[in-house]
Design an enzyme around this catalytic site. Structure first.
Site, PDB file in Angstrom:
ATOM      1  N   GLY A 133      -4.432 -19.899 -10.480  1.00  0.00           N
ATOM      2  CA  GLY A 133      -5.434 -18.897 -10.806  1.00  0.00           C
ATOM      3  C   GLY A 133      -4.763 -17.578 -11.117  1.00  0.00           C
ATOM      4  O   GLY A 133      -5.097 -16.886 -12.073  1.00  0.00           O
ATOM      5  N   ALA A 134      -3.746 -17.232 -10.305  1.00  0.00           N
ATOM      6  CA  ALA A 134      -3.001 -15.992 -10.492  1.00  0.00           C
ATOM      7  C   ALA A 134      -1.738 -16.070  -9.645  1.00  0.00           C
ATOM      8  O   ALA A 134      -1.610 -16.933  -8.779  1.00  0.00           O
ATOM      9  CB  ALA A 134      -3.844 -14.782 -10.103  1.00  0.00           C
ATOM     10  N   MET A 135      -0.811 -15.139  -9.884  1.00  0.00           N
ATOM     11  CA  MET A 135       0.453 -15.105  -9.153  1.00  0.00           C
ATOM     12  C   MET A 135       0.854 -13.668  -8.891  1.00  0.00           C
ATOM     13  O   MET A 135       0.862 -12.830  -9.780  1.00  0.00           O
ATOM     14  CB  MET A 135       1.540 -15.830  -9.970  1.00  0.00           C
ATOM     15  CG  MET A 135       2.916 -15.759  -9.353  1.00  0.00           C
ATOM     16  SD  MET A 135       2.971 -16.563  -7.724  1.00  0.00           S
ATOM     17  CE  MET A 135       4.295 -15.645  -6.950  1.00  0.00           C
ATOM     18  N   GLU A 136       1.242 -13.401  -7.620  1.00  0.00           N
ATOM     19  CA  GLU A 136       1.386 -12.038  -7.116  1.00  0.00           C
ATOM     20  C   GLU A 136       2.733 -11.388  -7.372  1.00  0.00           C
ATOM     21  O   GLU A 136       3.115 -10.457  -6.654  1.00  0.00           O
ATOM     22  CB  GLU A 136       1.151 -12.036  -5.596  1.00  0.00           C
ATOM     23  CG  GLU A 136       2.209 -12.782  -4.774  1.00  0.00           C
ATOM     24  CD  GLU A 136       1.883 -14.228  -4.485  1.00  0.00           C
ATOM     25  OE1 GLU A 136       2.463 -14.799  -3.549  1.00  0.00           O
ATOM     26  OE2 GLU A 136       1.025 -14.795  -5.201  1.00  0.00           O
ATOM     27  N   ASN A 137       3.468 -11.795  -8.394  1.00  0.00           N
ATOM     28  CA  ASN A 137       4.773 -11.191  -8.671  1.00  0.00           C
ATOM     29  C   ASN A 137       4.716  -9.684  -8.425  1.00  0.00           C
ATOM     30  O   ASN A 137       3.819  -8.996  -8.893  1.00  0.00           O
ATOM     31  CB  ASN A 137       5.168 -11.440 -10.126  1.00  0.00           C
ATOM     32  CG  ASN A 137       4.878 -12.839 -10.589  1.00  0.00           C
ATOM     33  OD1 ASN A 137       5.452 -13.792 -10.101  1.00  0.00           O
ATOM     34  ND2 ASN A 137       3.955 -12.961 -11.540  1.00  0.00           N
ATOM     35  N   HIS A 145      -7.098 -10.587  -3.895  1.00  0.00           N
ATOM     36  CA  HIS A 145      -6.155 -11.531  -3.287  1.00  0.00           C
ATOM     37  C   HIS A 145      -4.712 -11.194  -3.680  1.00  0.00           C
ATOM     38  O   HIS A 145      -3.823 -11.060  -2.820  1.00  0.00           O
ATOM     39  CB  HIS A 145      -6.509 -12.950  -3.744  1.00  0.00           C
ATOM     40  CG  HIS A 145      -5.651 -14.025  -3.166  1.00  0.00           C
ATOM     41  ND1 HIS A 145      -6.065 -14.827  -2.128  1.00  0.00           N
ATOM     42  CD2 HIS A 145      -4.401 -14.452  -3.471  1.00  0.00           C
ATOM     43  CE1 HIS A 145      -5.108 -15.693  -1.823  1.00  0.00           C
ATOM     44  NE2 HIS A 145      -4.087 -15.478  -2.640  1.00  0.00           N
ATOM     45  N   GLU A 146      -4.485 -11.046  -4.990  1.00  0.00           N
ATOM     46  CA  GLU A 146      -3.113 -10.841  -5.452  1.00  0.00           C
ATOM     47  C   GLU A 146      -2.557  -9.482  -5.038  1.00  0.00           C
ATOM     48  O   GLU A 146      -1.364  -9.349  -4.728  1.00  0.00           O
ATOM     49  CB  GLU A 146      -3.041 -10.992  -6.973  1.00  0.00           C
ATOM     50  CG  GLU A 146      -3.525 -12.343  -7.499  1.00  0.00           C
ATOM     51  CD  GLU A 146      -2.872 -13.530  -6.813  1.00  0.00           C
ATOM     52  OE1 GLU A 146      -1.704 -13.408  -6.400  1.00  0.00           O
ATOM     53  OE2 GLU A 146      -3.535 -14.575  -6.684  1.00  0.00           O
ATOM     54  N   HIS A 182      -1.210  -9.455  -1.575  1.00  0.00           N
ATOM     55  CA  HIS A 182       0.137 -10.031  -1.493  1.00  0.00           C
ATOM     56  C   HIS A 182       1.235  -8.996  -1.729  1.00  0.00           C
ATOM     57  O   HIS A 182       2.392  -9.228  -1.350  1.00  0.00           O
ATOM     58  CB  HIS A 182       0.297 -11.137  -2.538  1.00  0.00           C
ATOM     59  CG  HIS A 182      -0.217 -12.473  -2.113  1.00  0.00           C
ATOM     60  ND1 HIS A 182       0.109 -13.044  -0.909  1.00  0.00           N
ATOM     61  CD2 HIS A 182      -1.014 -13.378  -2.742  1.00  0.00           C
ATOM     62  CE1 HIS A 182      -0.473 -14.236  -0.814  1.00  0.00           C
ATOM     63  NE2 HIS A 182      -1.162 -14.452  -1.918  1.00  0.00           N
ATOM     64  N   GLU A 219      -0.742 -16.828   2.426  1.00  0.00           N
ATOM     65  CA  GLU A 219      -1.978 -17.223   1.742  1.00  0.00           C
ATOM     66  C   GLU A 219      -3.219 -17.140   2.628  1.00  0.00           C
ATOM     67  O   GLU A 219      -4.298 -16.807   2.146  1.00  0.00           O
ATOM     68  CB  GLU A 219      -1.834 -18.636   1.162  1.00  0.00           C
ATOM     69  CG  GLU A 219      -0.727 -18.767   0.122  1.00  0.00           C
ATOM     70  CD  GLU A 219      -0.935 -17.865  -1.096  1.00  0.00           C
ATOM     71  OE1 GLU A 219      -2.016 -17.263  -1.236  1.00  0.00           O
ATOM     72  OE2 GLU A 219       0.005 -17.763  -1.910  1.00  0.00           O
TER      73      GLU A 219
END
Length: 871
Positions: free
Chosen positions: A328-332, A364-365, A368, A387
């Protein structure tokens, strides 16, 4: 990272076993209540379900973490992608510390060819590596040197080449269309969990942190982004069509958080109240669709800063929509990547549920950036620290930004009950589970790590209070910032907070008990015979409850007159439904309870009812009285459908829009004639351009006309899909295509799923939509997956999308022999990242079959009898 986890739509056994601690709390606590003096205990319930069909987990593959004799301090990384030939060149100059003399360096490396490698000790001469030994199975490479590298600092240089793959992991290519329709490719990264090693040789473990100096050599007409801000951009001397873009040094961080994007994008920009620059990058020409996410992000960063009392440590943060994206997404850190549907909102054509989804994913991201990035888990075993927390606080953030969403009630349906459902299986796992080999890591990105982790944190937060919880968060972040954290090894038994309220004040706990023993008795004083007792007010404690018949009967008026809070009405129904699936009560008792919801006004309560009725409808499709459960659904949903009508009214808000779409879709799918007729009329006007459907009505209308449609309906829907300019609309159509009924049309939909018209990550939802719509669809989808297994498995390369595909395809079967068939197929077609999912699906199939055998006749009799008019 945010996954797209759908609500489980299959039987699960309520297995009530608790383990030693909060961390390894792997089974559901179960309360069995019999009288005013309540006996509360942890107990085990079993079910007989021909266990010989269950898949046995194979032995874990041997795995050894990287040696620590050589350790990175800083990565100087230069990458030069070729967006035509889909290759890239790389140069690594890593400052390293040799902690123990050695003549070899072991690193992670996958799908990369090393050209040259050398090591230069500080102040010494360069030593060329004499050999590269690739251990492909373990995704490692050993660089051998002719003499021992002595303790101290030095520079490791590696020149290498790799492929911009099409697997949506590592350094990969993402296909997009320009506004004129030309197909082009972006180069993007997705490194979590173990794929930085596909972009450059590295120490690809979360605990081995370093700083990064990243340089990109890219076409001068492309946007180049990384974690940090650009500090230099100059022509590339060897090719005047290229530029060299240099980024600032990152904080110390894990490899899986490094990010690179090269492509064509527009952006909108804002600043937080404390001066952090926020940009949302969109496809060219769609900058306006980034404004909602920008609004959420600029509110969210200051909220988290205040909540944690720790500032966001980078000068900027970019949020970018990627066309081909598996998660869905990535918290880089500093460059968060998203699916387009998780970031972009069209003011006119996006529905309420999409706005809510974007708000949650952004929340959410960005959480993180502290939990995961600033403080990182020591190993993937501790994934839930990342998570579980982000999955809890995203709701806190959205409640702050959009209190009208009533988001905490939705948490119960979306996360809490999903976690309980999965945790009820024998093939569940503790929140914290040991993992080693990379193939095992993807298995734990599931509802236990995310939703159960979030539910346990919610329970803890409620028990200790917000003020002390925030102090704890601050202490944790300050202690471990720029470091790694893991759980304490020796924990006592987890103590479970139990709350009890009565009809005297349904919103306030009358008694609070801490269950610190296997069993405890509680006496409620001064309780009159006409008063009811409700356990777990707020549905916060992570456990199921079974009431005696008399206690349950006394609660029914609280449902009908709405004196029970919505979250408690929901929890009561959901607990009862799970008990019926476990064989502890008759499903007829649940149907009787559901009829008490005739006056229900709350969206989330209806959503949970709808989901559970969907499970039951799927189960009963294996009987000859499937139409009777459709009639039950029509009868239950018709009053609220009539009350809501088709068109929004003045004063309505977000939740009314969600409820209208839910109810009309449920009635339409169940064959409610008036709903079907009106859906067809509105669909015709929409297609002809006379009256465009509001975004919130499109899914229910599309679903209804397809469910009762023919080849002409499917043709029209596929045409709408092709014409759609917004990915949200394409996905909306893709999810409902499987509702079509005719076998030859089902095949057309399945073929379409693998066509170029569907983005790779969305193939799964098309196939899953077919499997979830009917018994015939499930059978066809399973055959299609088997027939196309090689292509599907190769496409997703063992990532979590393959687990999702398997689950959506087979989880709803209710025939014993299907468990054996699924087991047999995956014994000969290995999917290492989905082994636990296969186990869970086989268990679910057997439990579905047992449920059907146990309750089908009683359900049939009840549904027939309720149609008979009273004498």
């Amino acid at each position: 990272m945010l996954l797209l986890l759908s609500r489980q739509v299959s039987l699960s056994l309520v297995r009530q076993v608790t383990h030693r601690s909060l961390i390894s709390l792997s089974k559901t606590v179960f309360l069995k209540l019999r009288a005013t003096t309540l006996s509360i205990r942890r107990c085990t319930v079993s079910v007989n379900a021909t266990s010989q069909h269950l898949v046995t987990m194979p032995e874990r593959r041997p795995f050894v973490r990287l040696p620590t004799d050589v350790y990175p301090v800083n990565y100087g990384l230069c990458l030069k992608p070729d967006l035509i030939d889909f290759t890239f060149e790389g140069k690594l100059e890593a400052a390293v510390e040799v902690r123990q003399g050695t003549n070899q360096i072991v690193m992670n490396c996958a799908d990369i060819d090393i050209i040259t490698a050398s090591f230069a000790p500080e102040g010494g001469e360069e030593i060329n590596a004499t050999g590269f030994n690739y251990q492909n199975e373990d995704e490692k490479v050993t660089l051998s040197f002719p003499s021992a590298l002595q303790k101290g600092l030095g520079t490791l240089k590696i020149d290498f080449v790799g492929e911009l793959n099409d697997k949506m992991k590592g350094f990969y290519r993402s296909k997009y269309a320009t506004p004129s329709g030309e197909i082009r490719y972006a180069a993007v990264t997705q490194f979590e969990a173990t794929d930085a090693r596909r972009a450059f040789p590295c120490w690809d473990e979360p605990a081995i942190k370093a700083t990064f100096d990243i340089t990109l050599i890219v076409p001068k007409d492309r946007v180049a982004l990384s974690n940090m801000n650009v500090i230099d951009r100059k022509p590339y001397p060897e090719d005047d069509s290229l530029v060299e873009v240099k980024f600032a040094t990152t904080p110390i961080m894990s490899t899986y958080l490094v990010a690179i994007v090269i492509g064509e994008y527009d952006f909108v920009e804002g600043q937080t109240s404390d001066g952090v620059t926020v940009r949302v990058y969109t496809p060219v020409g769609k900058a306006e669709q980034g404004k909602f996410a920008l609004e959420v992000a600029t509110k969210t960063l200051p909220f988290y800063k205040d909540y944690f009392s720790v500032p966001y440590p980078l000068p900027k943060i970019d949020l970018i929509a990627i066309a081909d994206f598996a998660a869905g997404a990535m918290e880089n850190w500093g460059l968060v990547t998203y699916r387009e549907t998780a970031l972009l909102i069209d003011p006119k054509n996006s529905c309420a549920s999409s706005r809510q989804w974007v708000a949650l994913v952004v929340g959410h991201e960005l959480a993180h950036q502290w939990f995961g990035n600033l403080v990182t888990m020591e190993w993937w075993t501790h994934l839930w620290l990342n998570e579980g927390f982000a999955s809890w606080i995203e709701y806190l953030c959205v409640d702050h930004c959009f209190p009208e969403y009533d988001i905490w009630t939705q948490f119960v349906s979306a996360d809490y009950t999903r976690a309980l459902d999965l945790d009820a299986l024998d093939n569940s796992h503790p929140i914290e589970v040991n993992v080693g080999h990379p193939s095992e890591v993807d298995e734990i990105f599931d509802a236990i790590s995310y939703s159960k982790g979030a539910s346990v944190i919610r329970m803890l937060h409620n028990y200790i209070g917000d003020e002390d919880f925030r102090k704890g968060m601050n202490a944790y972040l300050l202690k471990f910032q720029h470091k790694n954290a893991s759980t304490g090894e020796d924990c006592p038994s987890w103590m479970i907070p139990i709350s009890i309220c009565t009809s005297e004040d349904p919103s306030c706990s009358k008694i609070k008990v801490l269950l610190d023993q296997p069993e405890s008795a509680v006496t409620i004083p001064n309780l009159g015979p006409d008063k009811w007792v409700k356990i777990n007010p707020g549905t916060i404690g992570f456990y199921r409850i079974q009431y005696s018949s008399a206690m349950l009967e006394s609660l029914l008026p609280g449902i009908r007159d709405l004196t029970l809070l919505p979250v408690d009405r929901l929890g009561l129904q959901n607990d009862l439904f799970s008990l019926s699936r476990a064989g502890m009560i008759s499903t007829v008792e649940v149907l009787k309870l559901m009829e008490a919801f005739e006056n229900e006004p709350n969206y989330t309560v209806w959503s949970d009812l709808s989901c559970n009725l969907g499970v039951l409808s799927s189960l009963l499709s294996y009987t000859d009285f499937h139409e009777e459960i459709q009639e039950f659904i029509r009868n239950l949903f018709t009053p609220i459908g009539l009350k809501l009508g088709w068109d929004s009214k003045p004063g309505e808000g977000h939740l009314d829009a969600l409820l209208r779409g839910l109810v009309l879709g449920k009635l339409g799918k169940a064959g409610h004639k008036a709903t079907l007729d009106e859906a067809r009329r509105r669909f015709k006007q929409h297609v002809e351009g006379k009256q465009i459907l509001p975004a919130d009505l499109r899914s229910p209308v599309y679903l209804t006309v397809l469910k009762h449609g023919d080849s002409s309906t499917l043709d029209t829907m596929l045409k709408l899909h092709k014409q759609a300019d917004m990915q949200e609309e394409k996905n909306r159509i893709e999810r409902v295509l499987g509702a079509i009924s005719a076998p030859e049309l089902i095949q057309r939909v399945l073929t379409f799923a693998l066509s170029d018209e569907v983005r790779p990550q969305d193939t799964v939802s098309v196939i899953g939509g077919v499997a979830g719509s009917s018994k015939q669809g499930r059978k066809a989808a399973w055959k299609f997956v088997k027939d196309n297994w090689e292509e599907l498995h190769n496409r997703y390369q063992g990532g979590f999308l393959i687990s999702r595909l398997i689950k959506l395809t087979v989880d709803g079967f209710a025939i014993d022999k299907m468990a054996a068939e699924v087991k047999s197929f995956f014994e000969s077609h290995h999917a290492p990242a989905a082994e636990r999912t296969v186990q869970q699906c086989c268990e679910n199939i057997l439990l579905n079959a047992a449920w059907l055998k146990r309750d089908a006749e009683d359900i049939h009799q009840y549904l027939v009898q309720r149609k008979v008019p009273p004498v």
